[in-house]
Design an enzyme around this catalytic site. Sequence first.
Site, PDB file in Angstrom:
ATOM      1  N   CYS A 113       0.818  -1.224   0.000  1.00 32.88           N
ATOM      2  CA  CYS A 113       0.000   0.000   0.000  1.00 32.88           C
ATOM      3  C   CYS A 113       0.844   1.263   0.000  1.00 32.88           C
ATOM      4  O   CYS A 113       0.332   2.350  -0.266  1.00 32.88           O
ATOM      5  CB  CYS A 113      -0.932   0.014   1.200  1.00 32.88           C
ATOM      6  SG  CYS A 113      -1.949  -1.440   1.275  1.00 32.88           S
ATOM      7  N   HIS A 252      -3.191   6.911   3.065  1.00 27.97           N
ATOM      8  CA  HIS A 252      -3.601   5.648   2.470  1.00 27.97           C
ATOM      9  C   HIS A 252      -5.010   5.326   2.974  1.00 27.97           C
ATOM     10  O   HIS A 252      -5.306   5.474   4.149  1.00 27.97           O
ATOM     11  CB  HIS A 252      -2.631   4.529   2.840  1.00 27.97           C
ATOM     12  CG  HIS A 252      -3.109   3.202   2.365  1.00 27.97           C
ATOM     13  ND1 HIS A 252      -3.530   3.008   1.060  1.00 27.97           N
ATOM     14  CD2 HIS A 252      -3.290   2.022   3.002  1.00 27.97           C
ATOM     15  CE1 HIS A 252      -3.931   1.762   0.927  1.00 27.97           C
ATOM     16  NE2 HIS A 252      -3.806   1.144   2.086  1.00 27.97           N
ATOM     17  N   ASN A 282     -10.006  -0.125   0.027  1.00 33.38           N
ATOM     18  CA  ASN A 282      -8.543  -0.056  -0.001  1.00 33.38           C
ATOM     19  C   ASN A 282      -8.043  -0.626  -1.332  1.00 33.38           C
ATOM     20  O   ASN A 282      -8.240  -1.808  -1.604  1.00 33.38           O
ATOM     21  CB  ASN A 282      -8.020  -0.872   1.196  1.00 33.38           C
ATOM     22  CG  ASN A 282      -6.503  -0.919   1.267  1.00 33.38           C
ATOM     23  OD1 ASN A 282      -5.804  -0.485   0.359  1.00 33.38           O
ATOM     24  ND2 ASN A 282      -5.995  -1.464   2.366  1.00 33.38           N
TER      25      ASN A 282
HETATM   26  N1  ACO Z   1     -18.450  -8.580   9.157  1.00 31.06           N
HETATM   27  C1  ACO Z   1     -18.870  -8.868  10.382  1.00 31.06           C
HETATM   28  N2  ACO Z   1     -18.054  -9.190  11.389  1.00 31.06           N
HETATM   29  C2  ACO Z   1     -16.728  -9.226  11.114  1.00 31.06           C
HETATM   30  C3  ACO Z   1     -16.213  -8.940   9.840  1.00 31.06           C
HETATM   31  C4  ACO Z   1     -17.134  -8.612   8.832  1.00 31.06           C
HETATM   32  N3  ACO Z   1     -16.748  -8.318   7.585  1.00 31.06           N
HETATM   33  N4  ACO Z   1     -14.882  -9.052   9.878  1.00 31.06           N
HETATM   34  C5  ACO Z   1     -14.558  -9.391  11.127  1.00 31.06           C
HETATM   35  N5  ACO Z   1     -15.663  -9.499  11.878  1.00 31.06           N
HETATM   36  C6  ACO Z   1     -15.788  -9.855  13.280  1.00 31.06           C
HETATM   37  C7  ACO Z   1     -14.603 -10.635  13.785  1.00 31.06           C
HETATM   38  O1  ACO Z   1     -14.730 -12.006  13.464  1.00 31.06           O
HETATM   39  C8  ACO Z   1     -14.685 -10.386  15.255  1.00 31.06           C
HETATM   40  O2  ACO Z   1     -15.655 -11.238  15.813  1.00 31.06           O
HETATM   41  P1  ACO Z   1     -15.373 -11.955  17.226  1.00 31.06           P
HETATM   42  O3  ACO Z   1     -15.219 -10.833  18.210  1.00 31.06           O
HETATM   43  O4  ACO Z   1     -16.594 -12.771  17.411  1.00 31.06           O
HETATM   44  O5  ACO Z   1     -14.107 -12.735  17.014  1.00 31.06           O
HETATM   45  C9  ACO Z   1     -15.227  -8.957  15.339  1.00 31.06           C
HETATM   46  O6  ACO Z   1     -15.805  -8.679  14.060  1.00 31.06           O
HETATM   47  C10 ACO Z   1     -14.185  -7.919  15.635  1.00 31.06           C
HETATM   48  O7  ACO Z   1     -13.082  -8.173  14.826  1.00 31.06           O
HETATM   49  P2  ACO Z   1     -11.817  -7.240  14.866  1.00 31.06           P
HETATM   50  O8  ACO Z   1     -10.791  -7.783  13.924  1.00 31.06           O
HETATM   51  O9  ACO Z   1     -11.402  -6.976  16.279  1.00 31.06           O
HETATM   52  O10 ACO Z   1     -12.444  -5.890  14.281  1.00 31.06           O
HETATM   53  P3  ACO Z   1     -11.749  -4.513  14.118  1.00 31.06           P
HETATM   54  O11 ACO Z   1     -12.535  -3.491  14.803  1.00 31.06           O
HETATM   55  O12 ACO Z   1     -10.281  -4.584  14.392  1.00 31.06           O
HETATM   56  O13 ACO Z   1     -11.922  -4.271  12.554  1.00 31.06           O
HETATM   57  C11 ACO Z   1     -10.618  -4.390  10.584  1.00 31.06           C
HETATM   58  C12 ACO Z   1     -11.358  -5.170  11.642  1.00 31.06           C
HETATM   59  C13 ACO Z   1     -11.616  -3.543   9.844  1.00 31.06           C
HETATM   60  C14 ACO Z   1      -9.959  -5.361   9.633  1.00 31.06           C
HETATM   61  C15 ACO Z   1      -9.571  -3.492  11.253  1.00 31.06           C
HETATM   62  O14 ACO Z   1      -8.809  -4.221  12.186  1.00 31.06           O
HETATM   63  C16 ACO Z   1      -8.622  -2.864  10.254  1.00 31.06           C
HETATM   64  O15 ACO Z   1      -9.008  -2.087   9.425  1.00 31.06           O
HETATM   65  N6  ACO Z   1      -7.336  -3.174  10.376  1.00 31.06           N
HETATM   66  C17 ACO Z   1      -6.319  -2.644   9.525  1.00 31.06           C
HETATM   67  C18 ACO Z   1      -6.367  -3.391   8.265  1.00 31.06           C
HETATM   68  C19 ACO Z   1      -5.559  -2.695   7.267  1.00 31.06           C
HETATM   69  O16 ACO Z   1      -5.416  -1.505   7.311  1.00 31.06           O
HETATM   70  N7  ACO Z   1      -5.024  -3.485   6.387  1.00 31.06           N
HETATM   71  C20 ACO Z   1      -4.314  -3.008   5.342  1.00 31.06           C
HETATM   72  C21 ACO Z   1      -3.206  -2.054   5.734  1.00 31.06           C
HETATM   73  S1  ACO Z   1      -1.875  -2.292   4.821  1.00 31.06           S
HETATM   74  C22 ACO Z   1      -2.441  -2.426   3.293  1.00 31.06           C
HETATM   75  O17 ACO Z   1      -3.384  -1.741   2.988  1.00 31.06           O
HETATM   76  C23 ACO Z   1      -1.802  -3.395   2.360  1.00 31.06           C
END
Ligand code: ACO
Length: 325
Positions: A113, A252, A282
Amino acid sequence: MKAVGIIGLGKYLPKRILTNQDLEKTVDTSDEWIVTRTGIRQRRLAATKEATSDMAIRAAIGALKDAKIKTEAVELIITATTTPDMQFPSTACIIQSALGARRAACFDVSAACAGFVYALVIAQQFVSRGVYRNALVIGAEKLSSIVDWQDRNTCVLFGDGAGAALVAPVKRGGIISTYLGSDGSGGDLLLLPGGGSRHPATHQTIDKRLHYVKMQGNELFKLAVKIMADAAHKALKQAGLSCKDVDCFIPHQANLRIILAAAKRLGLDTKKIYMNIEKYGNMSSASTIIALCEAVKCGRIKKGDIVVLDVFGAGLVWGACVIKW
Ligand code: ACO
């Protein structure tokens, strides 16, 4: 050393729109969860036959037209992508051939990214030293080809698209400061393990779904906030500027909450942020350049403005760049 800036911009978004409601039908998710956790409402998907280079070529043609530069005059093509058409030849070479830019040297940059900012900084080095008179810098991704559409943790986040910038010497303004960083020890947080020399493609790697993105979102989230704030701060400091001087901040576009938390840490007025995550999700290396292109075309960035690009991605890699427009 010559002052170097961006003199032309182009973008391409594939036609097909995949909404959160569409995803509700295929994985256990909801529009409400996706919007509140990420800020994403929809994303674009390339057609089955449309490869990364096909999108990149459209964006590149737009940037060349905008810069009023003929394809034969292009001296360097750098393509930032994590989804090249194939292992080799490079996507930049495929783009060169399609454009007919016979004079250009070509290579790809793998910095996930952060790829567009990495490629921009490389181009700046070549052009400011007079090695090349110009460089076509492209960020292009078909992330839909590496996303596991059965994994709700990742499939809701990503989209496809391409953006391009023509980099050349400028009389006024241009790139004022740049900062790049990496921490390979965080590589396990976001990776695509299959298909390389570590795990060449076999029936087993396919069965284990190793050819799809694997991500530890939570850990990345925390790191991204800290690192993006720090990178922007370092680039601004190097330019002798502060957040108050910034007219347009282009981060980003991975997650709305990451962007807002990084801005808060930085002490940046959120009105200065340009975002398109709602429409596209993204798009990895294509995100920043498409956002920059849109911000300029809609008049959000004007001549003389201070623009900050701030990126973070798999590697881990990050970077920031201050540009006087
Ligand atoms: N729909 C519904 N529930 C979901 C989904 C979904 N699409 N995805 C995950 N969940 C659930 C999980 O299973 C979890 O359930 P549990 O508590 O029963 O286990 C719950 O939601 C919370 O999950 P978390 O991972 O803690 O949720 P979080 O608030 O952290 O959000 C997310 C997840 C959106 C992925 C976030 O962590 C994020 O954006 N992280 C950064 C990701 C990123 O930026 N990646 C790329 C950067 S580098 C690049 O771009 C190459």
